[in-house]
Structure formats: structure tokens, C-alpha cells
Write a protein that holds these residues in place. Sequence first.
Motif, PDB file in Angstrom:
ATOM      1  N   HIS A   1       0.844  -1.188   0.000  1.00 39.87           N
ATOM      2  CA  HIS A   1       0.000   0.000   0.000  1.00 39.87           C
ATOM      3  C   HIS A   1       0.879   1.238   0.000  1.00 39.87           C
ATOM      4  N   PRO A   2       0.428   2.317  -0.599  1.00 38.13           N
ATOM      5  CA  PRO A   2       1.177   3.572  -0.511  1.00 38.13           C
ATOM      6  C   PRO A   2       1.248   4.063   0.928  1.00 38.13           C
ATOM      7  N   ALA A   3       2.334   4.722   1.280  1.00 35.11           N
ATOM      8  CA  ALA A   3       2.518   5.217   2.650  1.00 35.11           C
ATOM      9  C   ALA A   3       1.462   6.233   3.037  1.00 35.11           C
ATOM     10  N   ALA A   4       0.917   6.965   2.058  1.00 39.19           N
ATOM     11  CA  ALA A   4      -0.082   7.996   2.356  1.00 39.19           C
ATOM     12  C   ALA A   4      -1.328   7.417   3.021  1.00 39.19           C
ATOM     13  N   ILE A   5      -1.691   6.200   2.692  1.00 41.90           N
ATOM     14  CA  ILE A   5      -2.868   5.568   3.308  1.00 41.90           C
ATOM     15  C   ILE A   5      -2.671   5.429   4.810  1.00 41.90           C
ATOM     16  N   TRP A   6      -1.459   5.087   5.240  1.00 47.62           N
ATOM     17  CA  TRP A   6      -1.202   4.864   6.663  1.00 47.62           C
ATOM     18  C   TRP A   6      -0.986   6.152   7.421  1.00 47.62           C
ATOM     19  N   GLU A   7      -0.708   7.246   6.710  1.00 48.22           N
ATOM     20  CA  GLU A   7      -0.473   8.523   7.364  1.00 48.22           C
ATOM     21  C   GLU A   7      -1.776   9.260   7.668  1.00 48.22           C
ATOM     22  N   GLN A   8      -2.889   8.827   7.099  1.00 49.49           N
ATOM     23  CA  GLN A   8      -4.180   9.504   7.313  1.00 49.49           C
ATOM     24  C   GLN A   8      -4.699   9.273   8.713  1.00 49.49           C
TER      25      GLN A   8
END
Length: 80
Positions: free
Chosen positions: A73-80
Motif C-alpha cells: 500500500h502507498p505510505a499515504a494511506i497509513w499517514e491519514q
Amino acid sequence: MKASLILRTSKSDVKASTKHERLFLKANFVQKLSAGIYQLMPLGFLVYEKIYKIIDEELSAIGFLKFRAPIVHPAAIWEQ
């Protein structure tokens, strides 16, 4: 598939941090590749497939839908 591949067990004492891990390794369900990374051996894969089939049938019977998510998964998904 030859039965000797499926039914082979480890006669030596295996090093494991938990009782469950030791039993899975000794019964040759899994093989430890590195710290925290395991691969399913033929017998372990057969058990996995049977459990997956039972769960799939039960969930389908009550109307659940299946989907497949990507492994990475892209890191942006986990940063939300």
C-alpha cells in the motif's frame, strides 16, 4: 504429491519462541525463512486451503462479498 513430502516431521528439537511455533515447525506445517517470515509447506498449505474453503462457504451463505487488496500500500494511506 508424494506422501513422504507431506508426512515428514522433524525428529530434532527445533528452536522456537512459543509452543505453537515449535509444534508447527516440528510437524512440518511451516518452514522458517528468517525472523518472523515463514513459508507454508505442502501439508500446511493443504490445511490452509481447507480452512479457507470452510470460511468462504460460511461467509457466502450469509451474503458476504470477497475482495482482494494489494499487498503493498502507498505510505499515504497509513499517514491519514
